[in-house]
Design a protein around this motif. Sequence first.
Motif, short mmCIF file in Angstrom:
data_model
loop_
_atom_site.label_atom_id
_atom_site.label_comp_id
_atom_site.label_asym_id
_atom_site.label_seq_id
_atom_site.Cartn_x
_atom_site.Cartn_y
_atom_site.Cartn_z
N VAL A 111 0.87 -1.17 0.00
CA VAL A 111 0.00 0.00 0.00
C VAL A 111 0.91 1.22 0.00
N TYR A 112 0.70 2.11 -0.96
CA TYR A 112 1.48 3.34 -1.08
C TYR A 112 0.60 4.51 -0.66
N SER A 113 1.12 5.36 0.20
CA SER A 113 0.41 6.56 0.63
C SER A 113 1.29 7.77 0.38
N LYS A 114 0.63 8.91 0.10
CA LYS A 114 1.36 10.13 -0.24
C LYS A 114 0.68 11.30 0.45
N TRP A 115 1.51 12.16 1.05
CA TRP A 115 1.04 13.40 1.67
C TRP A 115 1.76 14.54 0.97
N GLU A 116 1.05 15.40 0.28
CA GLU A 116 1.66 16.52 -0.42
C GLU A 116 1.59 17.76 0.45
N LEU A 117 2.68 18.50 0.51
CA LEU A 117 2.71 19.72 1.29
C LEU A 117 2.63 20.96 0.42
N ALA B 5 -2.11 -4.32 -5.41
CA ALA B 5 -3.03 -5.38 -5.84
C ALA B 5 -4.05 -4.87 -6.85
N GLU B 6 -4.28 -3.56 -6.87
CA GLU B 6 -5.26 -2.97 -7.78
C GLU B 6 -4.63 -2.44 -9.07
N PRO C 268 -3.42 -1.91 -12.70
CA PRO C 268 -3.84 -2.48 -13.99
C PRO C 268 -2.70 -3.22 -14.68
N ASN C 269 -1.49 -3.12 -14.15
CA ASN C 269 -0.34 -3.80 -14.75
C ASN C 269 -0.13 -5.20 -14.19
N ASN C 270 -0.94 -5.62 -13.23
CA ASN C 270 -0.82 -6.98 -12.71
C ASN C 270 -1.20 -7.97 -13.81
N LEU C 271 -0.55 -9.12 -13.78
CA LEU C 271 -0.65 -10.05 -14.91
C LEU C 271 -1.40 -11.33 -14.60
N PHE C 272 -1.96 -11.91 -15.62
CA PHE C 272 -2.54 -13.26 -15.65
C PHE C 272 -3.82 -13.38 -14.84
N SER C 273 -4.94 -13.36 -15.53
CA SER C 273 -6.21 -13.64 -14.87
C SER C 273 -6.31 -15.12 -14.52
N ASN C 274 -5.64 -15.96 -15.28
CA ASN C 274 -5.69 -17.40 -15.08
C ASN C 274 -4.49 -17.84 -14.22
N PRO C 275 -4.76 -18.40 -13.03
CA PRO C 275 -3.65 -18.81 -12.15
C PRO C 275 -2.74 -19.87 -12.76
N GLU C 276 -3.29 -20.73 -13.59
CA GLU C 276 -2.44 -21.77 -14.20
C GLU C 276 -1.45 -21.15 -15.18
N GLN C 277 -1.87 -20.14 -15.91
CA GLN C 277 -0.94 -19.43 -16.79
C GLN C 277 0.14 -18.72 -15.97
N ALA C 278 -0.23 -18.17 -14.83
CA ALA C 278 0.74 -17.53 -13.94
C ALA C 278 1.76 -18.56 -13.46
N ARG D 290 -0.98 -10.23 -8.28
CA ARG D 290 -2.33 -10.69 -8.64
C ARG D 290 -2.62 -12.07 -8.08
N HIS D 291 -1.57 -12.87 -7.91
CA HIS D 291 -1.73 -14.25 -7.43
C HIS D 291 -0.81 -14.51 -6.23
N PRO D 292 -1.10 -13.87 -5.09
CA PRO D 292 -0.24 -14.07 -3.93
C PRO D 292 -0.22 -15.52 -3.44
N GLU D 293 -1.21 -16.31 -3.86
CA GLU D 293 -1.23 -17.73 -3.48
C GLU D 293 -0.07 -18.49 -4.12
N LEU D 294 0.60 -17.90 -5.12
CA LEU D 294 1.75 -18.54 -5.77
C LEU D 294 3.09 -18.11 -5.16
N LEU D 295 3.06 -17.30 -4.12
CA LEU D 295 4.29 -16.79 -3.52
C LEU D 295 5.18 -17.92 -3.01
N GLU D 296 4.61 -18.88 -2.32
CA GLU D 296 5.41 -20.01 -1.80
C GLU D 296 6.06 -20.79 -2.92
N GLU D 297 5.32 -21.01 -3.99
CA GLU D 297 5.88 -21.71 -5.16
C GLU D 297 7.03 -20.91 -5.76
#
Length: 172
Positions: free
Chosen positions: A55-61, A90-91, A93-103, A158-165
Amino acid sequence: MLLEVSVNDGPPVRASLNRTGVLSAHLNVRIGTDETDAATIVLNSFDKTDEPNSVYSKWELGSLSAGDRIEIRLQQNGEGDPPTEVWRSAESPNNLFSNPEQARLLLTAISACDSELNGLLISAKAAEPKEEFEKISRAVFFIIGELDRCLISPTLRRHPELLEEAKQKKLV
């Protein structure tokens, strides 16, 4: 932690991060890039608690002028002001692969590529002069970094469930 920044003794802006990550203040001065020079100060936080997502947060002065006095205080604890902007990797638009098997197939392909590049480095170390090997190493490490930036990280966000793999394949 808490960063508190005030300009010319004005009311402070407080940025806080109470989790794993980075909290920073950036003074940016653009000189000669357009008709007027510009200076700004921005506070940022990068919350890495939910890796591979962040999560990125920004405070502009706001804008600064020559002669302005900026005071930055680092404090142990405290409540921060609401950020000007928040976005979650996680949001993206550059995250990849809607299909987990392709990921998963991508991670396997990158693992094979990584293995081949490491094999190349081993043979180059034995066959090339030191200076040449260092150039080859830099180029290979650059490519591995780009594979992470352009393919691995956007896929794991997009697929944090693949982190361990990915960890088992030594990709992260």
